[in-house]
Write a protein that holds these residues in place. Structure first.
Motif, PDB file in Angstrom:
ATOM      1  N   LYS A   1      84.218 105.592  28.547  1.00 38.42           N
ATOM      2  CA  LYS A   1      85.237 105.044  27.652  1.00 38.42           C
ATOM      3  C   LYS A   1      85.663 103.642  28.056  1.00 38.42           C
ATOM      4  CE  LYS A   1      87.102 109.655  26.742  1.00 38.42           C
ATOM      5  NZ  LYS A   1      88.294 110.539  26.890  1.00 38.42           N
ATOM      6  N   GLN A   2      85.569 103.334  29.356  1.00 37.33           N
ATOM      7  CA  GLN A   2      86.015 102.033  29.841  1.00 37.33           C
ATOM      8  C   GLN A   2      85.015 100.914  29.526  1.00 37.33           C
ATOM      9  OE1 GLN A   2      89.071 101.727  30.946  1.00 37.33           O
ATOM     10  NE2 GLN A   2      89.213 103.951  30.600  1.00 37.33           N
ATOM     11  N   PHE A   3      83.808 101.301  29.095  1.00 38.34           N
ATOM     12  CA  PHE A   3      82.832 100.273  28.774  1.00 38.34           C
ATOM     13  C   PHE A   3      83.273  99.415  27.584  1.00 38.34           C
ATOM     14  CE2 PHE A   3      80.001 101.986  31.785  1.00 38.34           C
ATOM     15  CZ  PHE A   3      78.880 101.173  31.873  1.00 38.34           C
ATOM     16  N   HIS A   4      84.104  99.995  26.719  1.00 37.81           N
ATOM     17  CA  HIS A   4      84.610  99.224  25.587  1.00 37.81           C
ATOM     18  C   HIS A   4      85.476  98.067  26.055  1.00 37.81           C
ATOM     19  CE1 HIS A   4      83.211 101.850  22.358  1.00 37.81           C
ATOM     20  NE2 HIS A   4      83.505 102.874  23.141  1.00 37.81           N
ATOM     21  N   ASN A   5      86.107  98.227  27.212  1.00 40.19           N
ATOM     22  CA  ASN A   5      87.024  97.204  27.719  1.00 40.19           C
ATOM     23  C   ASN A   5      86.379  96.280  28.754  1.00 40.19           C
ATOM     24  OD1 ASN A   5      89.124  98.451  26.216  1.00 40.19           O
ATOM     25  ND2 ASN A   5      89.354  99.984  27.853  1.00 40.19           N
ATOM     26  N   LEU A   6      85.067  96.457  29.003  1.00 43.00           N
ATOM     27  CA  LEU A   6      84.391  95.652  30.011  1.00 43.00           C
ATOM     28  C   LEU A   6      84.191  94.228  29.480  1.00 43.00           C
ATOM     29  CD1 LEU A   6      83.013  95.853  32.819  1.00 43.00           C
ATOM     30  CD2 LEU A   6      80.879  96.332  31.622  1.00 43.00           C
ATOM     31  N   LYS A   7      84.776  93.258  30.166  1.00 51.36           N
ATOM     32  CA  LYS A   7      84.682  91.863  29.757  1.00 51.36           C
ATOM     33  C   LYS A   7      84.045  91.024  30.863  1.00 51.36           C
ATOM     34  CE  LYS A   7      87.016  92.715  25.947  1.00 51.36           C
ATOM     35  NZ  LYS A   7      86.338  92.696  24.619  1.00 51.36           N
ATOM     36  N   LEU A   8      83.423  89.939  30.456  1.00 50.26           N
ATOM     37  CA  LEU A   8      82.905  88.994  31.431  1.00 50.26           C
ATOM     38  C   LEU A   8      84.046  88.360  32.213  1.00 50.26           C
ATOM     39  CD1 LEU A   8      80.136  87.196  29.310  1.00 50.26           C
ATOM     40  CD2 LEU A   8      79.798  88.869  31.118  1.00 50.26           C
ATOM     41  N   PRO A   9      83.897  88.087  33.511  1.00 48.48           N
ATOM     42  CA  PRO A   9      82.646  88.116  34.278  1.00 48.48           C
ATOM     43  C   PRO A   9      82.408  89.426  35.029  1.00 48.48           C
ATOM     44  CG  PRO A   9      84.311  87.037  35.561  1.00 48.48           C
ATOM     45  CD  PRO A   9      84.977  87.441  34.287  1.00 48.48           C
ATOM     46  N   TYR A  10      83.029  90.547  34.559  1.00 50.73           N
ATOM     47  CA  TYR A  10      82.861  91.813  35.265  1.00 50.73           C
ATOM     48  C   TYR A  10      81.623  92.548  34.754  1.00 50.73           C
ATOM     49  CZ  TYR A  10      87.547  90.965  36.987  1.00 50.73           C
ATOM     50  OH  TYR A  10      88.636  90.404  37.615  1.00 50.73           O
ATOM     51  N   ALA A  11      81.030  93.345  35.652  1.00 52.07           N
ATOM     52  CA  ALA A  11      79.846  94.138  35.314  1.00 52.07           C
ATOM     53  C   ALA A  11      79.882  95.424  36.123  1.00 52.07           C
ATOM     54  CB  ALA A  11      78.568  93.363  35.620  1.00 52.07           C
ATOM     55  N   VAL A  12      79.164  96.415  35.658  1.00 51.46           N
ATOM     56  CA  VAL A  12      79.034  97.673  36.386  1.00 51.46           C
ATOM     57  C   VAL A  12      77.694  97.635  37.134  1.00 51.46           C
ATOM     58  CG1 VAL A  12      78.821 100.178  36.209  1.00 51.46           C
ATOM     59  CG2 VAL A  12      80.415  98.944  34.728  1.00 51.46           C
ATOM     60  N   MET A  13      77.723  98.006  38.396  1.00 55.15           N
ATOM     61  CA  MET A  13      76.508  98.001  39.217  1.00 55.15           C
ATOM     62  C   MET A  13      76.238  99.408  39.708  1.00 55.15           C
ATOM     63  SD  MET A  13      75.707  95.734  42.629  1.00 55.15           S
ATOM     64  CE  MET A  13      74.162  95.921  43.519  1.00 55.15           C
ATOM     65  N   SER A  14      74.969  99.756  39.772  1.00 56.23           N
ATOM     66  CA  SER A  14      74.578 101.078  40.244  1.00 56.23           C
ATOM     67  C   SER A  14      73.418 100.942  41.215  1.00 56.23           C
ATOM     68  CB  SER A  14      74.168 101.961  39.059  1.00 56.23           C
ATOM     69  OG  SER A  14      73.616 103.180  39.500  1.00 56.23           O
ATOM     70  N   LEU A  15      73.509 101.620  42.361  1.00 55.74           N
ATOM     71  CA  LEU A  15      72.434 101.675  43.348  1.00 55.74           C
ATOM     72  C   LEU A  15      71.971 103.111  43.492  1.00 55.74           C
ATOM     73  CD1 LEU A  15      74.009  99.407  46.132  1.00 55.74           C
ATOM     74  CD2 LEU A  15      72.142  98.779  44.607  1.00 55.74           C
ATOM     75  N   THR A  16      70.686 103.289  43.717  1.00 56.13           N
ATOM     76  CA  THR A  16      70.147 104.640  43.873  1.00 56.13           C
ATOM     77  C   THR A  16      70.877 105.377  44.993  1.00 56.13           C
ATOM     78  OG1 THR A  16      67.964 103.893  43.153  1.00 56.13           O
ATOM     79  CG2 THR A  16      68.072 105.980  44.332  1.00 56.13           C
TER      80      THR A  16
END
Length: 420
Positions: A257-272
């Motif tokens: 749900k928070q992806f709708h509020n994701l604005k630049l310059p922020y990003a989501v990062m995922s590591l294995t």
């Protein structure tokens, strides 16, 4: 970042890459190239078999099997086939096969000729630089895209294997708009998907890494998505994109749900092996529209550190260029070819009274071999044949003599043999 500082950005106008440059065993390479042409341009098995044999002949002429690093290019292969198709003794079925290959080469030269016009492509510093494949495939047909993708991946992957040290990053290929090369649709018309899957699944252990960017993850081939160990996701607006992307990153329903509020310059990062987390990307000036000329200027200092060899004719082709003398490519070495030809011409010049049988006996060669040598010299206009009648009851005798062109070539070959 030191990786970015060393990055070499390439496109079709400033890249140098020779399809026929053998990066491993030459015999294996021409077989691999033949397989690619068959797969991506729908060549019939007999046409592919003929093409591999012609590439083998060309490698012999260029001395590749003897260790020469002067490789023929697609331009040279095209010229070689044009000479073959114009021979008078060639069958119509073989002509048809050759014209099929010439059509393929003509398409390659018209689309990416500047890139392919070299004997060896960029080599120096190949293990130290990051290779960058950005929109190199834009505007190309799917079969050319597939051919180039597999050759480029093979080149990068084999380069990493030259150093036996494992599990150390040596080369990175950065693919912008990766769906151009590895989309879910490509497997229907090309085979770059299958080959790319082999490279991607085996490459990491040998030191070949990849960075891919695309706006639509759903359109990528499964093997690309399944081999991502580190992912970044910037702002998304479409629910169709958000949900599959968020779950791919390992997000739960609340985080989706928070992806709708994701604005630049922020990003989501995922590591294995780790849950996703929020990061802030530093703002940097970026030129979105970069012309080919601007890219070439930007890369000039880095490209100056790389070397490539322009297309060069080997010694044997220079003979033909000088005298219009086309010899058989099956001759083992240039020295043997020159010595054999000089002996044949010398006997004709010094013994004009010899008939054909006497000539062959003096050279201690069989009739079959002698006829082959004689025909080669006749075809190239170095000798001429005359029939002498020695009386009504005697069989006519065939004699040979040198033409004016043959005299010149005989003198030139004699100097070469003495020098050797």
């Amino acid at each position: 970042c030191p990786y970015v500082e060393d990055m070499v950005a390439l496109n079709r106008k400033i890249d140098k890459f020779n399809i026929l440059e053998a990066i491993d065993d030459p015999k294996s390479h021409i077989q691999f190239v033949g397989d690619l042409f068959q797969q991506d341009f729908n060549l019939k098995p007999e046409t592919k078999f003929m093409l591999v044999n012609y590439m083998d002949d060309l490698y012999k002429i260029y001395g590749v099997y003897e260790g020469s690093k002067n490789y023929p290019s697609i331009f040279n292969l095209k010229d070689f086939l044009l000479e073959e198709v114009n021979k008078t003794n060639i069958s119509s079925s073989k002509k048809k096969k050759i014209y099929t290959c010439l059509e393929v080469f003509d398409s390659l030269i018209k689309n990416i000729g500047d890139m392919l016009d070299c004997s060896t492509g960029y080599t120096e510093g190949r293990l130290k630089k990051i290779m960058f494949a950005s929109r190199e495939m834009s505007g190309l047909s799917s079969n050319i895209q597939s051919l180039l993708t597999k050759l480029r991946l093979r080149d990068l992957h084999r380069t990493c294997f030259q150093d036996k040290e494992r599990n150390k990053l040596k080369t990175i290929g950065l693919f912008d708009e990766v769906k151009m090369s590895f989309s879910k649709n490509l497997h229907q018309s090309t085979t770059s998907i299958d080959y790319g899957k082999q490279i991607y699944t085996q490459g990491r252990s040998s030191g070949f890494g990849s960075i891919i960017t695309d706006q639509n993850k759903e359109g990528l081939a499964d093997f690309v998505v399944n081999n991502l160990s580190c992912q970044f996701c910037f702002s998304l607006s479409s629910p169709h994109e958000i949900r599959p992307m968020a779950f791919s990153l390992g997000c739960n329903e609340e985080q989706v749900k928070q992806f709708h509020n994701l604005k630049l310059p922020y990003a989501v990062m995922s590591l294995t092996g780790h849950p996703p987390f929020l990061i802030r990307i530093p703002r940097m000036p970026v030129a979105k529209q970069l012309s080919d000329e601007a890219l070439a200027e930007l890369m000039k200092t880095r490209l100056d550190n790389l070397t490539f060899a322009p297309t060069q004719q080997p010694e044997r082709l220079k003979i033909k260029a000088s005298f219009g003398f086309n010899h058989e490519p099956k001759t083992k070495t240039l020295a043997e070819f020159l010595k054999e030809t000089e002996s044949f011409l010398s006997q004709i010049k010094n013994n004009p009274q010899f008939n054909i049988s006497q000539l062959y006996d003096s050279l201690k060669i069989s009739g079959r071999r002698g006829d082959s040598l004689k025909q080669r010299l006749l075809d190239n206009g170095l000798i001429e044949e005359s029939i002498i009648h020695r009386g009504e009851r005697k069989r006519p005798s065939k004699n040979l003599k040198l033409t004016s062109k043959g005299e010149k070539v005989f003198i030139w070959i004699g100097k070469k043999v003495k020098a050797a």
